[in-house]
Design a protein around this motif. Structure first.
Motif, short mmCIF file in Angstrom:
data_model
loop_
_atom_site.label_atom_id
_atom_site.label_comp_id
_atom_site.label_asym_id
_atom_site.label_seq_id
_atom_site.Cartn_x
_atom_site.Cartn_y
_atom_site.Cartn_z
N LEU A 162 3.53 9.39 3.18
CA LEU A 162 3.88 8.40 4.19
C LEU A 162 3.06 7.14 3.98
O LEU A 162 1.93 7.21 3.50
CB LEU A 162 3.59 8.96 5.59
N PRO A 163 3.62 5.97 4.34
CA PRO A 163 2.87 4.72 4.19
C PRO A 163 1.69 4.66 5.16
O PRO A 163 1.74 5.26 6.23
CB PRO A 163 3.90 3.65 4.52
N ALA A 164 0.65 3.94 4.77
CA ALA A 164 -0.56 3.90 5.57
C ALA A 164 -0.50 2.84 6.67
O ALA A 164 -0.97 3.06 7.77
CB ALA A 164 -1.77 3.66 4.68
N VAL A 165 0.08 1.69 6.36
CA VAL A 165 0.03 0.59 7.32
C VAL A 165 1.37 -0.14 7.38
O VAL A 165 2.23 0.01 6.51
CB VAL A 165 -1.05 -0.45 6.95
N GLY A 166 1.51 -0.95 8.45
CA GLY A 166 2.66 -1.83 8.57
C GLY A 166 3.84 -1.20 9.29
O GLY A 166 3.77 -0.07 9.76
N ALA A 167 4.92 -1.99 9.38
CA ALA A 167 6.11 -1.52 10.07
C ALA A 167 7.34 -1.60 9.16
O ALA A 167 8.46 -1.74 9.62
CB ALA A 167 6.34 -2.33 11.34
N GLY A 168 7.11 -1.53 7.86
CA GLY A 168 8.25 -1.44 6.96
C GLY A 168 8.53 -2.72 6.21
O GLY A 168 7.96 -3.78 6.50
N TRP A 177 16.74 1.75 12.04
CA TRP A 177 16.50 3.18 12.23
C TRP A 177 16.92 3.96 10.99
O TRP A 177 17.81 4.79 11.05
CB TRP A 177 17.21 3.68 13.48
N ASP A 178 16.32 3.67 9.87
CA ASP A 178 16.56 4.48 8.68
C ASP A 178 15.22 5.02 8.18
O ASP A 178 14.16 4.59 8.62
CB ASP A 178 17.29 3.67 7.60
N TRP A 179 15.29 5.93 7.26
CA TRP A 179 14.08 6.61 6.80
C TRP A 179 13.07 5.62 6.22
O TRP A 179 11.86 5.76 6.39
CB TRP A 179 14.45 7.69 5.79
N VAL A 182 11.54 4.35 9.47
CA VAL A 182 11.01 5.35 10.40
C VAL A 182 9.74 6.00 9.83
O VAL A 182 8.83 6.35 10.57
CB VAL A 182 12.09 6.41 10.73
N ARG A 183 9.65 6.12 8.51
CA ARG A 183 8.47 6.75 7.94
C ARG A 183 7.19 5.97 8.25
O ARG A 183 6.11 6.54 8.30
CB ARG A 183 8.64 6.95 6.42
N TYR A 184 7.35 4.69 8.55
CA TYR A 184 6.18 3.90 8.95
C TYR A 184 5.71 4.25 10.36
O TYR A 184 4.59 4.00 10.74
CB TYR A 184 6.50 2.40 8.89
N LEU A 185 6.65 4.78 11.13
CA LEU A 185 6.36 5.06 12.54
C LEU A 185 5.61 6.38 12.71
O LEU A 185 4.89 6.58 13.70
CB LEU A 185 7.70 5.10 13.29
N ILE A 186 5.77 7.30 11.74
CA ILE A 186 5.33 8.68 11.97
C ILE A 186 3.82 8.80 12.20
O ILE A 186 3.40 9.34 13.23
CB ILE A 186 5.77 9.57 10.78
#
Lengths: 317, 327
Positions: A162-168, A177-179, A182-186
């Motif tokens: 998963l990415p460490a920082v930011g919102a995509g 709302w795509d992966w 969303v992976r930035y949100l987890i």
């Protein structure tokens, strides 16, 4: 019921007004000149005076408040001193990001908290209860910014999942709302959810234990109710109090966590508040606090109404 | 008369931080159509007996032995679905505090309807109809509007009527009443007692009525069983016991009745306090407070003596000098 809602609304208005006054005054009571941030260090006295007049800082406080409130009522929160952009747009943008984070965290934290709390309450004193309670205590006690960094180390640095920082990609302005987004949100959502999870587990556990020891539960068994039917009664009795706790927690999360949003560079209201404070960006600070306070009041209003819908005894209060 | 309920040699022990031997060998029968009064002070085991009959005691902390048969069903062997079908349909119960025994967040009507739907599998509409009928049966005025009322909106007497309506909604054969009038004031108390008597005849039920109030027991019972220290010390027809109590404890209870006492005199009392039940009594549990105690009372448990047809007493004195072989 309708009268109850009206009454609650009437209570909410003075609260919002005093919050507005308070955040207006609070900022003015803090030491330091708000113009320091925008003025160059060697600016002349005339230039400073000009800016002071332009921003209205030269007028008496009540007048400033009145003018500010008037503009606020028209949706104008002023312009940011640091960037010159309208505060309303900045706040709306940041709040939208925080709302997203808060709801994602609520989904995780509330679901887990309710489940753990109900299980612990039902099996009080057993090892299941002890396990759930330990998880809850750990959730409340662990510093969440530290947990955030640990999660980043595990899932971003080591596992690279998963990415460490930011919102995509494309920054926070192009959320989808795509992966890929969303992976930035987890990670931030999981980190944010830990404290409400713990608090709700402990509250619901106590509530459930309390309800199960009441006479009417024995009476329900005595009239032949199945375990699942009794459970329905327990849940409905626990709901008003649980809702109040959840509303409060959601309110805190909507305020945005400066620490978590900083760790994850999440462009939410916490991060915005942070920069507003450090840049002495007065209009931005006022606008953000006001919007968040209104959110909080509105949320509690909704909880009040929901409680009254569930428990008829509350409507009379 | 055939027995609806047959309890024999019932023992109930609560385990946990402290062990309490709450019931120590209770034998009890309930006949069709009768009201049995279960009289005793707090901690004598009367409520525990009722709860054992419905298996309401917490499983993890309770050890039950002996046998309980209701309509030739072994109650102690019931479990799961069979047990919950038995509760509320064959045997149902009303409680001391209707304000606490009704769920505060559901309306009276839906709580009755829920029971009916559970046991008769009928539609919500039919169940609501039955709920309305039941509120009329217990004579709650303007029953129709009371269906939507919540427990906190009713007075104490009305709440107890609603509780009775709920308990009788599936026409149980047996009604257990756990001090249902204790929390009510005196005038309402009489109304509820009269109502229960009437409904008992109307529904052809048998009733076990637990109380610590002799006045109430006299008002409602056909037969009386007096409990002390987790045992039944005396039982028989109400009139016989009132006229000639044979156990010293029963005599003490009747003697301490305030109604018959002349003004200006001190009331008779039973000295001492109820026994501590942390072990099975190995002698007469009443011996320490008994006015006519003898040496043997402290050495071995007294026998159960049938002093007349259906009159049982657990006392050496009733057994006379040589009848101690009964138990």
């Amino acid at each position: 019921m309708f009268a109850y809602i009206l009454r609650r609304l009437a209570y909410a208005i003075p609260i919002v007004l005093s919050v507005a006054l308070l955040c207006f005054l609070l900022v003015h009571m803090t030491p330091g000149d708000p113009l320091v941030a925008v003025l160059p260090a060697d600016a002349s006295q005339e230039l400073a005076q000009q800016l002071r007049v332009a921003y209205g800082f030269d007028r008496p406080l009540p007048v400033q408040f009145g003018l500010w409130l008037w503009r606020v009522l028209h949706g104008d929160l002023g312009a940011s001193i640091a960037t010159g952009r309208p505060v309303a747009a900045e706040v709306a943008h940041a709040v939208a990001n925080t709302v997203m984070l808060a709801f994602a965290a609520a989904l995780i934290g509330f679901t887990l908290g309710l489940a753990l709390g109900l299980i612990a309450g039902y099996f009080r004193g057993t090892w299941v209860d002890k396990l759930a309670t330990s998880v809850a205590i750990a959730g409340v006690s662990v510093p969440h910014y530290w947990l955030g960094m640990v999660l980043v180390i595990i899932f971003s640095v080591e596992l690279n999942w998963l990415p460490a920082v930011g919102a995509g990609a494309g920054g926070s302005g192009q959320w989808a709302w795509d992966w890929a987004h969303v992976r930035y949100l987890i990670l931030p959502a999981v980190t944010t959810s830990v404290i409400p999870m713990g608090i709700i587990t402990r509250n619901v556990r106590a509530l459930t234990g309390d309800i199960l020891s009441q006479d009417f539960v024995e009476a329900l068994y005595a009239k032949g109710m199945r375990q699942s039917q009794v459970f329905r009664h327990v849940v409905k009795n626990a709901a008003p109090t649980a809702l109040a706790v959840m509303g409060l927690q959601l309110g805190y999360m909507l305020g945005g966590s400066i620490l978590i949003e900083t760790v994850f560079s999440w462009p939410g209201s916490g991060l915005l508040l942070n920069s507003a404070i450090f840049q002495r960006d007065l209009p931005l600070l006022q606008g953000t606090i006001l919007v968040l306070a209104i959110f909080f009041v509105a949320l509690n209003l909704m909880v009040d109404v929901a409680q009254a819908l569930i428990d008829p005894r509350i409507r009379r209060a | 008369m055939s027995a609806l309920v047959e309890i024999s040699d019932l023992h109930v022990r609560f385990v946990g931080e402290r062990t309490v031997h709450a019931i120590n060998g209770v034998d009890l029968t309930l006949n069709a159509g009768e009201t049995l009064g279960l009289l005793g002070e707090s901690g004598s085991g009367k409520s525990v007996t009722l709860r054992a009959l419905l298996r309401l005691l917490p499983k993890r902390r309770t050890v039950i032995s002996g046998s309980i048969r209701v309509l030739d069903q072994d109650v102690l062997a019931l479990d799961g679905e069979a047990l919950s079908r038995f509760r509320g349909r064959t045997v149902s119960m009303i409680f001391q505090e209707p304000a606490l025994a009704l769920d505060p967040v559901y309306s009276i009507g839906s709580q009755i309807a829920e029971t009916v739907m559970r046991h008769e599998g009928c539609s919500r509409a039919a169940a609501d109809q039955r709920a309305l009928e039941m509120l009329n049966v217990v004579r709650i005025p303007s029953a129709k509007s009371r269906l939507a009322a919540y427990p906190h909106e009713l007075s104490g007497g009305m709440r107890q009527r609603a509780m009775i309506a709920l308990a009788l909604s599936c026409k149980p054969k047996i009604l257990l009443a756990d001090e249902p009038t204790t929390a009510l004031d005196a005038t309402v108390q009489i109304q509820i007692l009269l109502l229960l008597r009437e409904l008992q005849r109307e529904f052809g039920m048998s009733v076990i009525f637990v109380t610590h109030d002799i006045g109430v027991a006299v008002e409602i019972s056909d037969r009386l069983a007096v409990m002390y220290g987790g045992q039944i010390v005396e039982q028989g027809a109400l009139r016989d016991i009132i006229r000639a109590p044979s156990h010293p404890y029963t005599r003490g209870l009747l003697g301490s009745n305030a109604h018959a006492a002349p003004k200006g005199q001190r009331l008779e009392t039973i000295p001492g306090a109820p026994p501590v039940l942390d072990a099975v009594p190995r002698a007469c549990p009443f011996a320490a407070r008994c006015a006519v105690v003898e040496q043997r009372c402290n050495l071995q448990p007294p026998p159960v003596v049938e002093i007349a047809d259906g009159r049982l007493t657990r006392c050496f004195l009733a057994a006379g000098q040589d009848a101690s072989a009964m138990n």
